[in-house]
Design an enzyme around this catalytic site. Sequence first.
Site, PDB file in Angstrom:
ATOM      1  N   MET A  32       0.896  -1.256   0.100  1.00 24.08           N
ATOM      2  CA  MET A  32      -0.060  -0.066  -0.056  1.00 24.08           C
ATOM      3  C   MET A  32       0.992   1.217   0.070  1.00 24.08           C
ATOM      4  O   MET A  32       0.832   2.296  -0.901  1.00 24.08           O
ATOM      5  CB  MET A  32      -0.913   0.084   1.167  1.00 24.08           C
ATOM      6  CG  MET A  32      -1.984  -1.006   0.929  1.00 24.08           C
ATOM      7  SD  MET A  32      -3.484  -0.773   0.065  1.00 24.08           S
ATOM      8  CE  MET A  32      -4.077   0.647   0.943  1.00 24.08           C
ATOM      9  N   LEU A  41       2.319   1.114   8.078  1.00 28.53           N
ATOM     10  CA  LEU A  41       3.129  -0.112   8.745  1.00 28.53           C
ATOM     11  C   LEU A  41       2.341  -1.353   9.025  1.00 28.53           C
ATOM     12  O   LEU A  41       1.117  -1.137   9.111  1.00 28.53           O
ATOM     13  CB  LEU A  41       3.762   0.317  10.103  1.00 28.53           C
ATOM     14  CG  LEU A  41       4.826   1.717   9.641  1.00 28.53           C
ATOM     15  CD1 LEU A  41       5.029   2.381  10.842  1.00 28.53           C
ATOM     16  CD2 LEU A  41       5.900   1.001   8.942  1.00 28.53           C
ATOM     17  N   LYS A 101     -12.356   0.931  10.977  1.00 28.28           N
ATOM     18  CA  LYS A 101     -11.716   0.019  10.008  1.00 28.28           C
ATOM     19  C   LYS A 101     -11.620  -1.387  10.481  1.00 28.28           C
ATOM     20  O   LYS A 101     -11.940  -2.284   9.728  1.00 28.28           O
ATOM     21  CB  LYS A 101     -10.187   0.527  10.037  1.00 28.28           C
ATOM     22  CG  LYS A 101      -9.320  -0.227   9.249  1.00 28.28           C
ATOM     23  CD  LYS A 101      -9.590  -0.471   7.658  1.00 28.28           C
ATOM     24  CE  LYS A 101      -8.940  -1.619   6.997  1.00 28.28           C
ATOM     25  NZ  LYS A 101      -9.193  -1.683   5.644  1.00 28.28           N
ATOM     26  N   ASN A 116     -15.052  -2.840   9.784  1.00 24.85           N
ATOM     27  CA  ASN A 116     -15.164  -3.064   8.295  1.00 24.85           C
ATOM     28  C   ASN A 116     -14.470  -4.571   8.102  1.00 24.85           C
ATOM     29  O   ASN A 116     -14.937  -5.199   7.114  1.00 24.85           O
ATOM     30  CB  ASN A 116     -14.604  -2.037   7.421  1.00 24.85           C
ATOM     31  CG  ASN A 116     -14.619  -2.061   6.004  1.00 24.85           C
ATOM     32  OD1 ASN A 116     -15.748  -1.946   5.595  1.00 24.85           O
ATOM     33  ND2 ASN A 116     -13.390  -2.322   5.454  1.00 24.85           N
TER      34      ASN A 116
HETATM   35  P1  NAD Z   1       3.182  -4.506   3.747  1.00 28.03           P
HETATM   36  O1  NAD Z   1       3.605  -5.680   4.630  1.00 28.03           O
HETATM   37  O2  NAD Z   1       3.170  -4.786   2.206  1.00 28.03           O
HETATM   38  O3  NAD Z   1       4.009  -3.537   3.839  1.00 28.03           O
HETATM   39  C1  NAD Z   1       4.675  -2.950   5.242  1.00 28.03           C
HETATM   40  C2  NAD Z   1       6.275  -2.250   4.830  1.00 28.03           C
HETATM   41  O4  NAD Z   1       6.513  -1.749   6.140  1.00 28.03           O
HETATM   42  C3  NAD Z   1       6.965  -3.253   4.119  1.00 28.03           C
HETATM   43  O5  NAD Z   1       7.625  -2.654   3.191  1.00 28.03           O
HETATM   44  C4  NAD Z   1       8.178  -3.256   5.407  1.00 28.03           C
HETATM   45  O6  NAD Z   1       9.365  -3.447   5.057  1.00 28.03           O
HETATM   46  C5  NAD Z   1       7.938  -1.920   6.153  1.00 28.03           C
HETATM   47  N1  NAD Z   1       8.581  -1.958   7.464  1.00 28.03           N
HETATM   48  C6  NAD Z   1       8.380  -3.041   8.430  1.00 28.03           C
HETATM   49  N2  NAD Z   1       8.894  -2.683   9.470  1.00 28.03           N
HETATM   50  C7  NAD Z   1       9.168  -1.230   9.529  1.00 28.03           C
HETATM   51  C8  NAD Z   1       9.799  -0.248  10.297  1.00 28.03           C
HETATM   52  N3  NAD Z   1      10.428  -0.606  11.480  1.00 28.03           N
HETATM   53  N4  NAD Z   1      10.240   0.897   9.721  1.00 28.03           N
HETATM   54  C9  NAD Z   1       9.854   1.148   8.367  1.00 28.03           C
HETATM   55  N5  NAD Z   1       9.185   0.286   7.466  1.00 28.03           N
HETATM   56  C10 NAD Z   1       8.991  -1.117   8.053  1.00 28.03           C
HETATM   57  O7  NAD Z   1       1.615  -4.198   4.023  1.00 28.03           O
HETATM   58  P2  NAD Z   1       0.518  -3.478   3.326  1.00 28.03           P
HETATM   59  O8  NAD Z   1      -0.292  -4.266   2.571  1.00 28.03           O
HETATM   60  O9  NAD Z   1       1.153  -2.082   2.534  1.00 28.03           O
HETATM   61  O10 NAD Z   1      -0.203  -2.639   4.634  1.00 28.03           O
HETATM   62  C11 NAD Z   1       0.252  -1.678   5.348  1.00 28.03           C
HETATM   63  C12 NAD Z   1      -0.875  -1.427   6.556  1.00 28.03           C
HETATM   64  O11 NAD Z   1      -2.078  -0.863   5.680  1.00 28.03           O
HETATM   65  C13 NAD Z   1      -1.055  -2.675   7.292  1.00 28.03           C
HETATM   66  O12 NAD Z   1      -1.479  -2.193   8.621  1.00 28.03           O
HETATM   67  C14 NAD Z   1      -2.502  -3.131   6.593  1.00 28.03           C
HETATM   68  O13 NAD Z   1      -3.350  -3.753   7.495  1.00 28.03           O
HETATM   69  C15 NAD Z   1      -3.088  -1.859   6.057  1.00 28.03           C
HETATM   70  N6  NAD Z   1      -3.898  -2.033   4.880  1.00 28.03           N
HETATM   71  C16 NAD Z   1      -3.619  -2.814   3.913  1.00 28.03           C
HETATM   72  C17 NAD Z   1      -4.484  -2.835   2.661  1.00 28.03           C
HETATM   73  C18 NAD Z   1      -4.180  -3.639   1.465  1.00 28.03           C
HETATM   74  O14 NAD Z   1      -5.009  -4.011   0.516  1.00 28.03           O
HETATM   75  N7  NAD Z   1      -3.011  -4.277   1.397  1.00 28.03           N
HETATM   76  C19 NAD Z   1      -5.748  -2.144   2.763  1.00 28.03           C
HETATM   77  C20 NAD Z   1      -6.112  -1.463   3.724  1.00 28.03           C
HETATM   78  C21 NAD Z   1      -5.085  -1.123   4.773  1.00 28.03           C
END
Ligand code: NAD
Length: 289
Positions: A15, A64, A170, A173
Amino acid sequence: MSERQRIGFIGLGAMGSLMAQHLVSVGVQVVAFDVDETKRRQFEFFADSPADVAKDVEWVICMLPHPDVLQNVLLGKHGIRETARPGTMVIDMSTSGPDIDVFCAQALEPSGVELIDAPVGKGTWAAGQGALTILAGGTSDQIARATWLLRLLGTKIIHCGPLGSGQVVKLGNNIATCANLAAVYEAYQFATSNGANVEALLEVMRETAADSWQLNNTVPRALANDFSLGFKSSLALKDLTLTLSRAATEGLHLPCTQGALTWYQRSVDAGDGDRDLGVIFKQSARLID
Ligand code: NAD
């Protein structure tokens, strides 16, 4: 936005990378950080730590994977609190649950740093187009001040209430989102085990009250064995776990949420935590083979 703004963005995963790239594409100067160096180096401006991000921006977005990571990024060693100037606003757009956002906001307050929660609805397809639905929690004044930035990322901004309210909405949802997919999966398992025509089942569901976004989007990809990019099953498990933990403190019994969690837990246990949540379709529901 009349002038080029500079903001920090932490967490460049499925994301966050798309959201940050979208901000760059509309003229925002993004100072990016991710623990993964390859990801942060994809941005013209990148930092070496959250503290490095916060030292010369007034806005920091976090996207995150887990509340513990958020706490560490904000309050830990080389975290935002070490360098952020008074007046800085942190926007937690991750799904973190309400408790950690309230805790971190209180911890940041003595430094004059504010935090609002603004988790998002819709997925990667909307993240790259500035078309997210944003569920904001904070005071009316805080949300009004942050709206210029939230508007660049989302087409709909819903002020859910005080700090943490966006997170509660959220999680609610995601009960419906994750349990819905689990219900379609169970219907599929039931029908195939009983020798039914699966295409007929899917067609009937699309024609009736069983129709859903998951049925039309996640399920066709899952049945084609495509579990690439999207919402990881480990994140679904994290959200349902946060929900049940919060529900327990309120004395709530949520058997449907508990049941759905079982399927995501099994996928994570099978090593499929980094694959799209449709990966639950890979499992067998059979008790006896
Ligand atoms: P993801 O796992 O793809 O990405 C997380 C990122 O955070 C990774 O690039 C990782 O390297 C980084 N990270 C981990 N530890 C870190 C740190 N200490 N400092 C900096 N960066 C760090 O997750 P995502 O799918 O991008 O989702 C992110 C958030 O959004 C989550 O909380 C998720 O629940 C929420 N979300 C995701 C979606 C979706 O469709 N993927 C939709 C809505 C909400």
